[in-house]
Design a protein around this motif. Sequence first.
Motif, PDB file in Angstrom:
ATOM      1  N   GLY A   1      -0.464  -8.077   6.710  1.00 35.86           N
ATOM      2  CA  GLY A   1       0.949  -7.862   6.393  1.00 35.86           C
ATOM      3  C   GLY A   1       1.245  -8.118   4.935  1.00 35.86           C
ATOM      4  N   VAL A   2       0.682  -9.178   4.388  1.00 33.96           N
ATOM      5  CA  VAL A   2       0.884  -9.495   2.973  1.00 33.96           C
ATOM      6  C   VAL A   2       0.272  -8.382   2.106  1.00 33.96           C
ATOM      7  N   PHE A   3      -0.928  -7.951   2.476  1.00 32.87           N
ATOM      8  CA  PHE A   3      -1.601  -6.900   1.713  1.00 32.87           C
ATOM      9  C   PHE A   3      -0.796  -5.608   1.718  1.00 32.87           C
ATOM     10  N   PHE A   4      -0.426  -5.136   2.911  1.00 32.00           N
ATOM     11  CA  PHE A   4       0.314  -3.875   3.005  1.00 32.00           C
ATOM     12  C   PHE A   4       1.715  -3.995   2.407  1.00 32.00           C
ATOM     13  N   GLY A   5       2.317  -5.154   2.520  1.00 31.51           N
ATOM     14  CA  GLY A   5       3.615  -5.377   1.879  1.00 31.51           C
ATOM     15  C   GLY A   5       3.502  -5.290   0.362  1.00 31.51           C
ATOM     16  N   GLY A   6       2.426  -5.839  -0.175  1.00 31.69           N
ATOM     17  CA  GLY A   6       2.189  -5.751  -1.612  1.00 31.69           C
ATOM     18  C   GLY A   6       1.969  -4.322  -2.070  1.00 31.69           C
ATOM     19  N   VAL A   7       1.205  -3.562  -1.298  1.00 39.32           N
ATOM     20  CA  VAL A   7       0.962  -2.161  -1.636  1.00 39.32           C
ATOM     21  C   VAL A   7       2.262  -1.368  -1.583  1.00 39.32           C
ATOM     22  N   LEU A   8       3.050  -1.586  -0.536  1.00 42.71           N
ATOM     23  CA  LEU A   8       4.333  -0.893  -0.408  1.00 42.71           C
ATOM     24  C   LEU A   8       5.261  -1.269  -1.563  1.00 42.71           C
ATOM     25  N   GLY A   9       5.307  -2.546  -1.894  1.00 42.04           N
ATOM     26  CA  GLY A   9       6.144  -3.003  -3.011  1.00 42.04           C
ATOM     27  C   GLY A   9       5.731  -2.367  -4.323  1.00 42.04           C
ATOM     28  N   ALA A  10       4.430  -2.287  -4.549  1.00 44.21           N
ATOM     29  CA  ALA A  10       3.935  -1.664  -5.777  1.00 44.21           C
ATOM     30  C   ALA A  10       4.319  -0.187  -5.830  1.00 44.21           C
ATOM     31  N   ALA A  11       4.220   0.486  -4.693  1.00 39.35           N
ATOM     32  CA  ALA A  11       4.590   1.907  -4.647  1.00 39.35           C
ATOM     33  C   ALA A  11       6.077   2.091  -4.939  1.00 39.35           C
ATOM     34  N   LEU A  12       6.906   1.219  -4.381  1.00 43.65           N
ATOM     35  CA  LEU A  12       8.353   1.332  -4.623  1.00 43.65           C
ATOM     36  C   LEU A  12       8.694   1.047  -6.079  1.00 43.65           C
TER      37      LEU A  12
END
Length: 105
Positions: A7-18
């Motif tokens: 969850g932390v990993f995918f949240g970080g990836v999503l945040g970076a994309a946004l």
Amino acid sequence: MGKFKKGVFFGGVLGAALVWLNTSTKGKKYRDVLLDQAADVYRDVQERIEESGAMEKITKNKYLSIVREAVDKYAIKNGMAESAKNMIVKLVSSQWNNVKKQMKK
């Protein structure tokens, strides 16, 4: 990898994309193109609903079905990637409340 770490990993990836979409020049252009395409699809969905004469009795499920059909047609016509197609489905599907307001008029 545990659920929390995923969850932390995918949240970080999503945040970076946004962040990329909102701050970089390319990201802003991509976002604008995506919104323009979503607006085109939304107009097509509205026309389909009006042509069917079912504006007063359309359900959310029927609306979502029409949205998916319109996006599929638009994606084939414009050679759209699956990720962009999914984003447009989400954007246009979120307009259900606007469609309900139009039904009341």
